[in-house]
Design a protein around this motif. Structure first.
Motif, short mmCIF file in Angstrom:
data_model
loop_
_atom_site.label_atom_id
_atom_site.label_comp_id
_atom_site.label_asym_id
_atom_site.label_seq_id
_atom_site.Cartn_x
_atom_site.Cartn_y
_atom_site.Cartn_z
N LEU A 244 0.79 -1.13 -0.02
CA LEU A 244 -0.07 -0.02 0.02
C LEU A 244 0.86 1.40 0.03
O LEU A 244 0.70 2.15 -0.52
CB LEU A 244 -0.85 -0.12 1.11
CG LEU A 244 -1.80 -1.29 1.34
CD1 LEU A 244 -3.01 -1.16 2.14
CD2 LEU A 244 -2.69 -1.21 -0.08
N LYS A 245 1.87 1.07 0.67
CA LYS A 245 2.79 2.22 0.56
C LYS A 245 3.55 2.38 -0.54
O LYS A 245 4.09 3.72 -0.83
CB LYS A 245 3.67 2.29 2.09
CG LYS A 245 3.17 2.54 3.20
CD LYS A 245 3.57 2.61 4.30
CE LYS A 245 2.80 3.05 5.64
NZ LYS A 245 3.84 2.83 7.15
N ALA A 246 4.35 1.25 -1.03
CA ALA A 246 5.13 1.36 -2.16
C ALA A 246 4.39 1.69 -3.42
O ALA A 246 5.19 2.30 -4.47
CB ALA A 246 5.99 0.26 -2.36
N LYS A 247 3.31 1.18 -3.73
CA LYS A 247 2.50 1.36 -4.81
C LYS A 247 1.67 2.33 -5.16
O LYS A 247 0.64 2.66 -5.97
CB LYS A 247 1.84 -0.09 -5.29
CG LYS A 247 2.92 -1.02 -5.59
CD LYS A 247 1.87 -2.27 -5.80
CE LYS A 247 2.93 -3.30 -6.18
NZ LYS A 247 3.13 -3.38 -7.83
N ALA A 248 1.53 3.40 -3.99
CA ALA A 248 0.57 4.28 -3.77
C ALA A 248 1.21 5.75 -3.77
O ALA A 248 2.40 5.83 -3.06
CB ALA A 248 -0.45 4.38 -3.01
N LEU A 249 0.89 6.78 -4.27
CA LEU A 249 1.57 8.28 -3.98
C LEU A 249 0.76 8.80 -2.95
O LEU A 249 1.50 9.43 -1.97
CB LEU A 249 0.97 9.13 -5.47
CG LEU A 249 1.68 9.05 -6.69
CD1 LEU A 249 1.26 10.26 -7.59
CD2 LEU A 249 3.06 8.81 -6.51
N SER A 250 -0.40 8.51 -2.50
CA SER A 250 -1.02 9.08 -1.07
C SER A 250 -0.73 7.88 0.06
O SER A 250 -0.03 6.78 -0.26
CB SER A 250 -2.47 8.93 -1.44
OG SER A 250 -3.01 7.97 -1.71
N THR A 251 -1.14 8.28 1.10
CA THR A 251 -0.76 7.43 2.21
C THR A 251 -2.01 6.69 2.97
O THR A 251 -3.16 7.34 3.10
CB THR A 251 -0.52 8.45 3.52
OG1 THR A 251 0.88 9.16 2.92
CG2 THR A 251 0.00 7.69 4.73
N PHE A 252 -2.07 5.28 2.99
CA PHE A 252 -3.14 4.53 3.59
C PHE A 252 -2.88 4.71 5.12
O PHE A 252 -1.72 4.73 5.70
CB PHE A 252 -3.03 3.11 3.21
CG PHE A 252 -3.48 2.83 1.75
CD1 PHE A 252 -4.91 2.60 1.72
CD2 PHE A 252 -2.43 3.22 0.82
CE1 PHE A 252 -5.06 2.32 0.36
CE2 PHE A 252 -2.96 2.89 -0.62
CZ PHE A 252 -4.29 2.36 -0.90
N ASP A 253 -3.94 4.79 6.00
CA ASP A 253 -3.81 5.04 7.41
C ASP A 253 -3.56 3.58 7.96
O ASP A 253 -3.85 2.66 7.26
CB ASP A 253 -4.86 5.82 8.15
CG ASP A 253 -6.21 5.13 7.91
OD1 ASP A 253 -6.25 4.02 7.87
OD2 ASP A 253 -7.15 6.00 7.63
N SER A 254 -3.15 3.46 9.28
CA SER A 254 -3.07 2.34 10.00
C SER A 254 -4.18 1.37 9.86
O SER A 254 -4.31 0.16 9.78
CB SER A 254 -2.43 2.52 11.29
OG SER A 254 -3.47 3.21 12.14
#
Length: 293
Positions: A183-193
């Motif tokens: 979710l973090k490597a493949k997205a520009l935005s941030t996913f929350d916990s």
């Protein structure tokens, strides 16, 4: 209708939407019952919740039905084949049971694998098909994994997931770390916990990891069945390829056009791979324009 297939997994609610189960598959439905039906499918390592930010906007005009694929979320995790034609038949059977005679279909990642095969098998049930940033087996999925580090991080997991037993050994108990990387490597935005916890729990639930990997392990069979179907005919329903500025497939429409007679495309700016999460308003606009034109 059956009870929740995965009772130990938290059930996320979305205001205005209802949970339903059909033959072991979990569906979340909302919007006007008399509106055009729009079916949504998500990919790895997610569940129907991948569409949650876009669903309220879509439900203003459409009868929205987001379905967990077998192995995802609160759907069952059978031990039979996960080739996309087999899974597509289950999705179609569920939609028939839900009283959906004809519908628009939008799908991301592995969901798009299933959606493409469903269109080949049941094109008469579709008004149109939208596919979001997906390397579809035998269609848009490259035959080889690049070794250039600047590109390999996007597709390395296809080979890893194919190896028997090793992924389960390395990932069991570490599902959250694995989901967090995706979710973090493949997205520009941030996913929350909370989102990371949700998807990790779905993967860690009994049978979740096995079923998720099975889509990759049966990808060669999916590709074979796709090509066998395409030897008989190409897709004639309208097809929309949705790419993103920082996704995996730069031009979905171009990669789909050899197999579809009416393929158009749109590129969503400021987005990585997880387009419905990262740019939900743009996805709502693109799908609404596609359906209403």
């Amino acid at each position: 209708m059956t009870a929740a297939a995965i009772p130990e997994l938290p059930l996320y609610d979305l205001p205005g939407f209802t949970h339903r189960w059909v033959d072991g598959l979990h569906a979340v439905e909302g919007g006007p019952q008399t509106g055009p039906a729009l079916v949504l499918l998500a990919g790895f390592p997610q569940t129907w919740w991948a569409w949650c930010k876009a669903m309220p906007g879509l439900a203003e005009r459409f009868r929205v039905i987001a379905i967990d694929l077998p192995g995802q979320g609160h759907s069952d995790r059978p031990h039979d084949s996960y080739d996309t034609h087999t899974v597509a038949s289950r999705i179609q059977a569920a939609l028939t049971a839900l009283g959906v005679p004809k519908y628009w279909l939008a799908a991301h990642d592995i969901g798009a694998w299933v959606a493409f095969s469903l269109a080949l098998k049941h094109e008469d049930r579709l008004h149109g098909l939208a596919l979001l940033d997906a390397g579809i087996p035998g269609i848009t999925l490259p035959d080889s994994i690049p070794t250039d580090p600047d590109r390999a991080w996007k597709t390395w997991h296809f080979a890893f997931h194919l190896v028997p037993d090793l992924p389960e050994t390395l990932l069991a108990g570490r599902e959250r770390e694995y989901v967090d990387w995706f979710l973090k490597a493949k997205a520009l935005s941030t996913f929350d916990s909370t989102e990371i916890d949700h998807y990790a729990a779905a993967l860690a639930a009994e049978g979740g990891l096995r079923a998720s990997l099975a889509y990759y392990r049966d990808a060669a069979e999916s590709a074979r069945k796709n090509h066998a179907a395409l030897e008989r005919r190409h897709l004639t329903v309208p097809v929309l390829g949705i790419s993103s500025s920082h996704g995996s497939i730069p031009d979905m429409a171009a990669s789909l056009s050899p197999w579809a007679d009416n393929a158009t495309g749109v590129v969503i700016p400021n987005s990585g791979h997880f387009i419905p999460d990262e740019q939900p308003a743009a996805v709502v606009a693109a799908l609404t324009a596609f359906i209403e034109r």
